[in-house]
Every structure is written in structure tokens, then in C-alpha cells.
Motif scaffolding. Structure first.
Motif, PDB file in Angstrom:
ATOM      1  N   ASP B  44       0.836  -1.043  -0.189  1.00  0.00           N
ATOM      2  CA  ASP B  44      -0.058   0.001   0.123  1.00  0.00           C
ATOM      3  C   ASP B  44       0.887   1.310   0.058  1.00  0.00           C
ATOM      4  OD1 ASP B  44      -1.648   2.047   0.550  1.00  0.00           O
ATOM      5  OD2 ASP B  44      -2.752   1.067   2.173  1.00  0.00           O
ATOM      6  N   GLN B  45       1.428   1.634  -1.312  1.00  0.00           N
ATOM      7  CA  GLN B  45       2.396   2.613  -1.465  1.00  0.00           C
ATOM      8  C   GLN B  45       1.875   4.102  -1.420  1.00  0.00           C
ATOM      9  OE1 GLN B  45       4.922  -0.630  -3.797  1.00  0.00           O
ATOM     10  NE2 GLN B  45       4.257   0.988  -5.030  1.00  0.00           N
ATOM     11  N   ALA B  46       2.584   5.129  -1.081  1.00  0.00           N
ATOM     12  CA  ALA B  46       2.131   6.469  -1.083  1.00  0.00           C
ATOM     13  C   ALA B  46       2.387   7.003  -2.417  1.00  0.00           C
ATOM     14  CB  ALA B  46       2.769   7.233  -0.108  1.00  0.00           C
ATOM     15  N   GLU B  47       3.041   6.301  -3.524  1.00  0.00           N
ATOM     16  CA  GLU B  47       3.506   6.692  -4.661  1.00  0.00           C
ATOM     17  C   GLU B  47       2.730   5.719  -5.740  1.00  0.00           C
ATOM     18  OE1 GLU B  47       7.674   5.869  -3.487  1.00  0.00           O
ATOM     19  OE2 GLU B  47       8.025   8.107  -4.261  1.00  0.00           O
ATOM     20  N   THR B  78       0.669   0.722 -14.709  1.00  0.00           N
ATOM     21  CA  THR B  78       0.662   1.846 -13.639  1.00  0.00           C
ATOM     22  C   THR B  78      -0.062   1.635 -12.477  1.00  0.00           C
ATOM     23  OG1 THR B  78       1.364   3.484 -15.071  1.00  0.00           O
ATOM     24  CG2 THR B  78       0.551   4.207 -13.153  1.00  0.00           C
ATOM     25  N   ILE B  79       0.409   1.263 -11.315  1.00  0.00           N
ATOM     26  CA  ILE B  79      -0.371   0.975 -10.262  1.00  0.00           C
ATOM     27  C   ILE B  79      -0.630   2.290  -9.415  1.00  0.00           C
ATOM     28  CG2 ILE B  79      -0.447  -0.396  -8.186  1.00  0.00           C
ATOM     29  CD1 ILE B  79       1.623  -2.380  -9.268  1.00  0.00           C
ATOM     30  N   HIS B  85      -1.685  -4.028  -3.757  1.00  0.00           N
ATOM     31  CA  HIS B  85      -1.385  -5.131  -4.654  1.00  0.00           C
ATOM     32  C   HIS B  85      -0.369  -6.155  -4.081  1.00  0.00           C
ATOM     33  CE1 HIS B  85       1.545  -1.831  -4.984  1.00  0.00           C
ATOM     34  NE2 HIS B  85       2.351  -2.571  -5.587  1.00  0.00           N
ATOM     35  N   ARG B  86      -0.197  -7.088  -4.778  1.00  0.00           N
ATOM     36  CA  ARG B  86       0.784  -8.301  -4.232  1.00  0.00           C
ATOM     37  C   ARG B  86       1.225  -8.990  -5.391  1.00  0.00           C
ATOM     38  NH1 ARG B  86       0.038 -11.891  -0.390  1.00  0.00           N
ATOM     39  NH2 ARG B  86       0.361 -13.517  -1.870  1.00  0.00           N
ATOM     40  N   PHE B 103       6.690   7.377  -8.642  1.00  0.00           N
ATOM     41  CA  PHE B 103       6.558   8.981  -8.675  1.00  0.00           C
ATOM     42  C   PHE B 103       5.563   9.353  -7.726  1.00  0.00           C
ATOM     43  CE2 PHE B 103       3.324   8.930 -11.973  1.00  0.00           C
ATOM     44  CZ  PHE B 103       3.268   7.691 -12.457  1.00  0.00           C
ATOM     45  N   ALA B 104       5.321  10.529  -7.534  1.00  0.00           N
ATOM     46  CA  ALA B 104       4.563  11.213  -6.292  1.00  0.00           C
ATOM     47  C   ALA B 104       3.384  11.283  -6.924  1.00  0.00           C
ATOM     48  CB  ALA B 104       5.150  12.537  -6.066  1.00  0.00           C
ATOM     49  N   GLN B 105       2.224  11.413  -6.180  1.00  0.00           N
ATOM     50  CA  GLN B 105       0.937  11.355  -6.413  1.00  0.00           C
ATOM     51  C   GLN B 105       0.437  12.567  -6.901  1.00  0.00           C
ATOM     52  OE1 GLN B 105      -1.322  10.068  -2.924  1.00  0.00           O
ATOM     53  NE2 GLN B 105      -3.197   9.583  -4.083  1.00  0.00           N
TER      54      GLN B 105
END
Lengths: 105, 105
Positions: B44-47, B78-79, B85-86, B103-105
């Protein structure tokens, strides 16, 4: 999407497609079919460019320091912003597929 | 550098190598050799993450909407940031090589 698929039958010019990005980064697929930079032309870009050769073959020329790089699938490099460079050659009988990531200096 | 080369003989964990980037973008090579996400683990990524499968084979699982994607060389997606995701599976007998751009949101 698969980078090796959905390539037009006719490719009078290089194909450049944006895949992802935001205000600070641009990810593009580029497809060359024998295309190369015009005689005497050099790219001089404000952004850094990371480039990966996914398929095909190419020769890049870079200035300061002067280098000629023959690229095969899997080869990648980062071209610093404002480092002059040109594409001398791409394979004339095979589609050369690049993944390029442009990002701010 | 060639993404298919310079892979250690022993790979007890996934190999993650920074290739290029700045404060806003990170370009990484990831090499998996049968590695997959632990049972019940979700990224669970911030980017945002753009990912290209360069070599090998993998199955990704994504949530909301739920998807299972079998990836082959050349496949990319692109996620979006915070889309869970896994990695369910990577080829056990072949190195799976990923190019990832965060890359940044």
C-alpha cells in the motif's frame, strides 16, 4: 499494455506515446524503425532522461565526453539534462522499442 | 548497464537497485527468483508505480477492483498510489526482471 504490441504497420515517423507521469516525470514508449536523428541534429534537453532499449538495436552518440554506444535489449543509461546526444542508427529491419523516463533536473 | 546482467548467483531475497531518480522519482531494477509477497501481505504505497516486466513471468494481484494479471516480457502497467497489490508468483526457474518507476501522487 505490452510494449512490443500495438505498433502501427506504417511508421513514417517515430512513434512516441505517453504511458504515465505527472508534472515532474514523463514515461514514454518510443518505437523506431530505422529512424535516426537528422544529420547534424543533437538533442539538448532540459530534463534528465533514463532510457531502456526494450527490443531491437540502436547506436547513440553523446557529447562531452564523446561516446558512441551500441545498445542491445536490456541496455539502459541516464542521459543528464543538457548533455547533447543523438540517435545515429536504429535497426532498419526490426522495430526498436525504447522506454524513456524524463524527469526534472 | 544491462538489466539482464550482473545478477548475483545467490538471491536469498529480491534484489532491488536504484538506477536513477531525484526527490520526485525513483527508477529501480528489481530481480525476483521465485520470490513472491508473503501470505496475506499487500503493498500500500504512497507513490504511483509504473512497472515493466523486462524478463521472466509473474502474477500480480490488485485490489479495488480485484484483478489477477499474468505478466509476460513487455507487459507494463501503472499501479495508482494506495491501490493495494501483491506479487502472487514469479517464475521459480528463471530470473524475473522488473523496471519500476515510483513517482509522487
Amino acid at each position: 499494455m505490452n510494449l512490443r504490441q500495438d505498433i502501427p504497420a506504417m511508421l513514417p515517423e517515430e512513434l512516441i506515446q505517453a504511458l504515465a507521469g505527472n508534472a515532474w516525470v514523463r514515461i514514454e514508449r518510443i518505437v523506431s524503425r530505422g529512424h535516426h536523428s537528422p544529420e547534424g541534429f543533437w538533442y539538448d534537453q532540459a530534463e534528465h532522461e533514463f532510457v531502456l532499449l526494450v527490443q531491437g538495436a540502436a547506436e547513440l552518440e553523446l557529447a562531452a565526453p564523446d561516446e558512441r554506444l551500441r545498445l542491445e535489449p536490456g541496455d539502459c543509461l541516464t542521459i543528464a539534462a543538457h548533455r547533447r546526444h543523438r540517435v545515429n542508427w536504429t535497426h532498419p529491419e526490426q522495430d526498436t522499442i525504447w522506454l524513456a523516463v524524463f524527469f526534472a533536473q
